[in-house]
Design a protein around this motif. Structure first.
Motif, PDB file in Angstrom:
ATOM      1  N   SER A 113      55.119  25.678  35.040  1.00  0.00           N
ATOM      2  CA  SER A 113      54.812  27.049  34.644  1.00  0.00           C
ATOM      3  C   SER A 113      56.101  27.865  34.657  1.00  0.00           C
ATOM      4  CB  SER A 113      53.790  27.673  35.593  1.00  0.00           C
ATOM      5  OG  SER A 113      52.517  27.084  35.428  1.00  0.00           O
ATOM      6  N   SER A 134      51.250  30.218  32.002  1.00  0.00           N
ATOM      7  CA  SER A 134      51.787  31.385  32.700  1.00  0.00           C
ATOM      8  C   SER A 134      51.139  32.642  32.137  1.00  0.00           C
ATOM      9  CB  SER A 134      53.305  31.453  32.520  1.00  0.00           C
ATOM     10  OG  SER A 134      53.804  32.701  32.951  1.00  0.00           O
ATOM     11  N   PRO A 135      50.913  33.655  32.967  1.00  0.00           N
ATOM     12  CA  PRO A 135      50.343  34.910  32.453  1.00  0.00           C
ATOM     13  C   PRO A 135      51.373  35.829  31.810  1.00  0.00           C
ATOM     14  CG  PRO A 135      50.647  35.077  34.807  1.00  0.00           C
ATOM     15  CD  PRO A 135      51.027  33.663  34.432  1.00  0.00           C
ATOM     16  N   THR A 136      52.675  35.611  32.072  1.00  0.00           N
ATOM     17  CA  THR A 136      53.713  36.553  31.626  1.00  0.00           C
ATOM     18  C   THR A 136      54.201  36.200  30.228  1.00  0.00           C
ATOM     19  OG1 THR A 136      55.494  35.283  32.671  1.00  0.00           O
ATOM     20  CG2 THR A 136      54.415  36.974  34.006  1.00  0.00           C
ATOM     21  N   PHE A 157      48.123  37.605  41.548  1.00  0.00           N
ATOM     22  CA  PHE A 157      47.181  36.813  40.764  1.00  0.00           C
ATOM     23  C   PHE A 157      45.738  37.040  41.232  1.00  0.00           C
ATOM     24  CE2 PHE A 157      50.167  33.179  39.193  1.00  0.00           C
ATOM     25  CZ  PHE A 157      50.795  34.091  38.367  1.00  0.00           C
ATOM     26  N   ARG A 201      44.803  37.434  27.865  1.00  0.00           N
ATOM     27  CA  ARG A 201      45.848  36.410  27.893  1.00  0.00           C
ATOM     28  C   ARG A 201      46.396  36.253  29.309  1.00  0.00           C
ATOM     29  NH1 ARG A 201      48.547  38.338  24.079  1.00  0.00           N
ATOM     30  NH2 ARG A 201      50.114  39.497  25.270  1.00  0.00           N
ATOM     31  N   TRP A 202      46.577  37.368  29.991  1.00  0.00           N
ATOM     32  CA  TRP A 202      47.047  37.335  31.382  1.00  0.00           C
ATOM     33  C   TRP A 202      46.084  36.505  32.244  1.00  0.00           C
ATOM     34  CZ3 TRP A 202      51.129  39.368  34.310  1.00  0.00           C
ATOM     35  CH2 TRP A 202      50.926  39.384  35.703  1.00  0.00           C
ATOM     36  N   ASN A 203      44.791  36.771  32.098  1.00  0.00           N
ATOM     37  CA  ASN A 203      43.791  36.072  32.909  1.00  0.00           C
ATOM     38  C   ASN A 203      43.785  34.571  32.633  1.00  0.00           C
ATOM     39  OD1 ASN A 203      42.984  38.477  34.103  1.00  0.00           O
ATOM     40  ND2 ASN A 203      41.349  38.840  32.619  1.00  0.00           N
ATOM     41  N   ARG A 204      43.951  34.189  31.367  1.00  0.00           N
ATOM     42  CA  ARG A 204      44.026  32.754  31.041  1.00  0.00           C
ATOM     43  C   ARG A 204      45.248  32.122  31.706  1.00  0.00           C
ATOM     44  NH1 ARG A 204      42.667  34.558  25.815  1.00  0.00           N
ATOM     45  NH2 ARG A 204      44.829  34.314  25.107  1.00  0.00           N
ATOM     46  N   GLY A 205      46.366  32.847  31.670  1.00  0.00           N
ATOM     47  CA  GLY A 205      47.583  32.325  32.278  1.00  0.00           C
ATOM     48  C   GLY A 205      47.464  32.168  33.781  1.00  0.00           C
ATOM     49  N   VAL A 206      46.793  33.120  34.418  1.00  0.00           N
ATOM     50  CA  VAL A 206      46.585  33.035  35.863  1.00  0.00           C
ATOM     51  C   VAL A 206      45.777  31.788  36.204  1.00  0.00           C
ATOM     52  CG1 VAL A 206      45.391  34.099  37.825  1.00  0.00           C
ATOM     53  CG2 VAL A 206      46.813  35.512  36.312  1.00  0.00           C
ATOM     54  N   GLU A 207      44.742  31.510  35.417  1.00  0.00           N
ATOM     55  CA  GLU A 207      43.896  30.335  35.664  1.00  0.00           C
ATOM     56  C   GLU A 207      44.671  29.035  35.475  1.00  0.00           C
ATOM     57  OE1 GLU A 207      40.549  30.647  33.112  1.00  0.00           O
ATOM     58  OE2 GLU A 207      39.681  32.389  34.151  1.00  0.00           O
TER      59      GLU A 207
END
Length: 301
Positions: A113, A134-136, A157, A201-207
């Motif tokens: 990541s 990654s969420p960023t 997160f 998109r942030w939430n997908r990256g966090v997961e």
């Protein structure tokens, strides 16, 4: 040596060949929607019809096009034939400086990541043809916000990202971007029309984030930020700064001292740093080794 099938010829095949592709992998077949009906062999390599793909033993399929839209269409066609998405690779991986196919596969399989304060992570993921974990992605944060985020990644997160008022990035041009806050860290969504799409998109990256294998990249804007970033208890990190701070995790960018060079980058240091993921030349970084956590964060002159 990995066995691969190439989809397509033409310019893409010439690029693959000129970049040493044949010396890195064992090309067992070539295919596309037309070739199999016209040729039997190309450069001594068997040419097959797409529907014959599953009858060939191969590790990866490389799509030889730089056209992203065409690449996506071919992926759909290949998946419909029963080929798994995770064995399909883009031609652009061969454009990476110091590219080595075996090391690339190690990077891909490591599920690394990449965190960054600007669009840098997205450039690297795209250049390496890897799934975003990654969420960023497609957003940026100022140094103070990014450092607060890096001090407690897991805590941020665990906190929902919320939308806040628009942030005017360029007062003269009047460009206003959505903005979000997670904990005590704010992010500007400069590639989104609404905060909602960026937050999704942030939430997908966090997961998807791999806490066991990640690297943090930062665009340094002050001596204080450089020292704090270098002291963070993050094992793998790379910062870029226009000063030589003699810090292990900071890459010195002396080009920024040239007014002519700054003008070429529209006086945006972050713009220069973003391009480190794309361009070779005076500020090349061996990202193959950096993403494998080897001695690759130094500049290669």
């Amino acid at each position: 040596m990995y066995k691969v099938v190439l989809w397509g010829v033409g310019t893409g095949y010439n690029i693959f060949t000129s970049r040493g592709g044949h010396s890195m992998v064992d090309v067992v077949a070539i295919t596309d929607s037309v070739l199999g009906s016209v040729y039997k062999k190309i450069d001594g390599i068997p040419v097959i019809k797409p529907e014959e793909l599953l009858h060939v033993l191969f590790d990866y399929l490389i799509i030889l096009t730089d056209d992203d839209e065409l690449y996506k269409k071919i992926i759909i066609a290949v998946e419909n034939l029963g080929v798994k998405r995770d064995v399909i690779l883009p031609l652009r991986i061969f454009r990476n400086a110091f590219f080595d196919f075996d090391e690339y596969i190690k990077i891909k399989e490591s599920n690394v990541s990449i965190l960054s304060d600007y669009c840098f992570a997205g450039y690297l993921y795209h250049g390496f043809g890897m799934r975003f974990t990654s969420p960023t992605i497609n957003m940026y944060a100022e140094n103070d916000d990014y450092l607060r985020f890096l001090r407690d990644i897991k805590g941020h997160f665990a906190t929902p990202m919320i939308a806040v008022e628009n942030y005017v990035d360029h007062p003269i041009g009047g460009n206003a971007y959505p903005r979000g806050r997670v904990g005590d860290s704010e992010w500007v969504f400069n590639h989104d029309v609404t905060a909602e799409t960026a937050i999704e998109r942030w939430n997908r990256g966090v997961e998807r984030f791999n806490h066991e294998n990640f690297i943090a990249v930062m665009t340094i804007m002050s001596d204080e930020a450089a020292h704090e970033f270098d002291s963070l208890p993050i094992k793998y990190k790379i910062g870029f700064y226009w000063k030589d701070m003699q810090l292990d995790s900071i890459v010195y960018m002396p080009e920024w001292s040239s007014p002519e060079f700054r003008a070429q980058k529209h006086y945006s240091f972050s713009g220069l740093v973003n391009r480190v993921a794309e361009e070779s030349g005076v500020h090349t970084i061996n990202w193959m080794r950096a993403l494998l956590h080897k001695d690759g964060i130094r500049r290669v002159e």
